[in-house]
Design an enzyme around this catalytic site. Structure first.
Site, PDB file in Angstrom:
ATOM      1  N   ASP A  14       0.876  -1.179   0.000  1.00 25.46           N
ATOM      2  CA  ASP A  14       0.000   0.000   0.000  1.00 25.46           C
ATOM      3  C   ASP A  14       0.905   1.218   0.000  1.00 25.46           C
ATOM      4  O   ASP A  14       2.118   1.104   0.212  1.00 25.46           O
ATOM      5  CB  ASP A  14      -0.884  -0.020   1.261  1.00 25.46           C
ATOM      6  CG  ASP A  14      -1.770   1.222   1.373  1.00 25.46           C
ATOM      7  OD1 ASP A  14      -2.356   1.632   0.359  1.00 25.46           O
ATOM      8  OD2 ASP A  14      -1.870   1.800   2.477  1.00 25.46           O
ATOM      9  N   SER A  15       0.313   2.379  -0.187  1.00 25.78           N
ATOM     10  CA  SER A  15       1.081   3.626  -0.107  1.00 25.78           C
ATOM     11  C   SER A  15       1.665   3.807   1.302  1.00 25.78           C
ATOM     12  O   SER A  15       2.660   4.499   1.467  1.00 25.78           O
ATOM     13  CB  SER A  15       0.168   4.808  -0.426  1.00 25.78           C
ATOM     14  OG  SER A  15      -0.915   4.823   0.486  1.00 25.78           O
ATOM     15  N   CYS A  77      -4.282  -1.266  -2.033  1.00 20.35           N
ATOM     16  CA  CYS A  77      -4.473   0.173  -2.174  1.00 20.35           C
ATOM     17  C   CYS A  77      -5.323   0.386  -3.420  1.00 20.35           C
ATOM     18  O   CYS A  77      -4.979  -0.126  -4.494  1.00 20.35           O
ATOM     19  CB  CYS A  77      -3.109   0.836  -2.328  1.00 20.35           C
ATOM     20  SG  CYS A  77      -3.167   2.577  -2.752  1.00 20.35           S
ATOM     21  N   GLU A 157      -5.751   8.516   9.638  1.00 19.20           N
ATOM     22  CA  GLU A 157      -4.367   8.299  10.105  1.00 19.20           C
ATOM     23  C   GLU A 157      -4.051   9.125  11.335  1.00 19.20           C
ATOM     24  O   GLU A 157      -3.264   8.720  12.189  1.00 19.20           O
ATOM     25  CB  GLU A 157      -3.379   8.643   8.992  1.00 19.20           C
ATOM     26  CG  GLU A 157      -3.166   7.483   8.078  1.00 19.20           C
ATOM     27  CD  GLU A 157      -2.136   7.738   7.009  1.00 19.20           C
ATOM     28  OE1 GLU A 157      -1.250   8.587   7.186  1.00 19.20           O
ATOM     29  OE2 GLU A 157      -2.235   7.057   5.979  1.00 19.20           O
ATOM     30  N   CYS A 189     -11.241   2.767  -0.610  1.00 15.05           N
ATOM     31  CA  CYS A 189      -9.930   3.158  -0.079  1.00 15.05           C
ATOM     32  C   CYS A 189      -9.699   2.260   1.123  1.00 15.05           C
ATOM     33  O   CYS A 189     -10.611   2.062   1.947  1.00 15.05           O
ATOM     34  CB  CYS A 189      -9.941   4.623   0.343  1.00 15.05           C
ATOM     35  SG  CYS A 189      -8.446   5.124   1.228  1.00 15.05           S
ATOM     36  N   HIS A 191      -8.195   2.670   3.751  1.00 12.21           N
ATOM     37  CA  HIS A 191      -8.279   3.314   5.072  1.00 12.21           C
ATOM     38  C   HIS A 191      -9.707   3.272   5.623  1.00 12.21           C
ATOM     39  O   HIS A 191      -9.906   3.331   6.840  1.00 12.21           O
ATOM     40  CB  HIS A 191      -7.893   4.793   4.986  1.00 12.21           C
ATOM     41  CG  HIS A 191      -6.436   5.070   4.882  1.00 12.21           C
ATOM     42  ND1 HIS A 191      -5.663   4.660   3.831  1.00 12.21           N
ATOM     43  CD2 HIS A 191      -5.611   5.761   5.722  1.00 12.21           C
ATOM     44  CE1 HIS A 191      -4.427   5.078   4.015  1.00 12.21           C
ATOM     45  NE2 HIS A 191      -4.364   5.745   5.155  1.00 12.21           N
TER      46      HIS A 191
HETATM   47  N1  DGL Z   1      -4.985   3.417   1.081  1.00  8.56           N
HETATM   48  C1  DGL Z   1      -4.950   4.185  -0.136  1.00  8.56           C
HETATM   49  C2  DGL Z   1      -6.039   3.714  -1.115  1.00  8.56           C
HETATM   50  O1  DGL Z   1      -6.656   2.689  -0.918  1.00  8.56           O
HETATM   51  C3  DGL Z   1      -5.191   5.667   0.102  1.00  8.56           C
HETATM   52  C4  DGL Z   1      -4.136   6.415   0.778  1.00  8.56           C
HETATM   53  C5  DGL Z   1      -3.295   7.277  -0.146  1.00  8.56           C
HETATM   54  O2  DGL Z   1      -3.806   8.258  -0.720  1.00  8.56           O
HETATM   55  O3  DGL Z   1      -2.133   6.974  -0.270  1.00  8.56           O
HETATM   56  O4  DGL Z   1      -6.285   4.353  -2.098  1.00  8.56           O
END
Ligand code: DGL
Length: 269
Positions: A14-15, A77, A157, A189, A191
């Site tokens: 993931d990022s 991600c 976060e 997403c 998150h």
């Molecule tokens: N977890 C990332 C996603 O699913 C989002 C976070 C980011 O912007 O890096 O897109």
């Protein structure tokens, strides 16, 4: 002794640390699988990056995970799944199985037969149009309303969940008149599972709120079973790499993984 293919690790990236929601679900469902997680904390957020930049990062991370002999790589991600999944398939051909987090959620939404669906995600995911085009290509009569909600990932976060700040940000984004009448909201997403309960309450339990964790677990189970790749070895502790270490990232792993984990800094650039 060399490892049999089924006993090789599953790579997850993931990022940053948001993809730990997926890693956590995989860990619980497949305790015998070795997990190597890579969070590209040096380059987050991906949601604000161009598709080309995200593709470049995704290729570098996948090379790293393949050097660790991964039999499967889960792109945990949505921003990277939408920008880079096809490129990774093309670039690495049959070197391993790639799983993205978009297709399982799209398939679930189609399977459930909704007529009007809302999608919230980062700018990168929304601008890619991936959910709208994949859903509409399977059923042209489904209306897909999508809006970028860029404040949500940093908000989560920073620990703003179940409080007045998160409630007002959620209300601001989700009160969009176009969302009127949706039967389901896709949390596009990794998150967002952390605010699933709040979103359910916001909609008074009237609509389905779907995230990708369980559907990705099902997809992974199907692939591993079908290809006879389920790990038969002893359970091993996962290893977590990040491209830029800070103590605050390590603290935040607790929020996404359910417990604090030790992060190893690894520069791969
Ligand atoms: N977890 C990332 C996603 O699913 C989002 C976070 C980011 O912007 O890096 O897109």
């Amino acid at each position: 002794m060399s490892l049999s293919f089924s006993n090789k690790p599953i790579g997850i990236f993931d990022s940053g640390i948001g993809g730990l929601t997926v890693a956590n679900a995989i860990r619980h469902s497949f305790p015998n699988e070795k997990i190597i997680y890579f969070g590209d904390t040096a380059h987050l957020p991906y949601g604000d990056k161009s598709a080309d930049t995200i593709r470049y990062y995704a290729i570098r991370i996948s090379k790293f995970l393949l050097e660790h002999d991964c039999k499967m790589i889960i792109i945990a991600c949505n921003s990277a799944s939408s920008a880079a999944y096809e490129v990774l398939l093309d670039f690495f051909k049959d070197k391993c199985i790639f799983v993205n987090v978009v297709d399982p959620l799209v398939n679930k939404a189609i399977e459930n037969g909704y007529k009007k669906i809302g999608v919230i995600a980062t700018k990168a995911t929304i601008n890619s149009n991936v959910y709208k085009s994949k859903i509409e290509s399977q059923n042209q009569f489904v209306e897909v309303i999508q809006h970028a909600t860029p404040l949500l990932a940093p908000m989560i976060e920073e620990g703003f969940c179940n409080d007045d700040i998160s409630q007002s940000v959620i209300a601001k984004y989700l009160s969009h008149p176009e969302f009127e009448g949706i039967e389901a909201l896709l949390l596009a997403c990794t998150h967002y599972p952390l605010i699933k309960k709040e979103l359910t309450l916001f909609f008074d339990n009237r609509i389905d709120i779907l995230d990708s964790t369980e559907v990705v677990v099902t997809q992974v189970r199907d692939y591993l079973t079908e290809k006879k790749l389920l790990n038969t070895g002893e359970p091993v502790e996962p290893v977590f790499y990040v491209s830029d270490y800070t103590a605050s990232f390590e603290e935040t792993t607790n929020v996404f993984y359910g417990k604090k984990v030790q992060l190893i800094e690894k520069s791969i650039w």
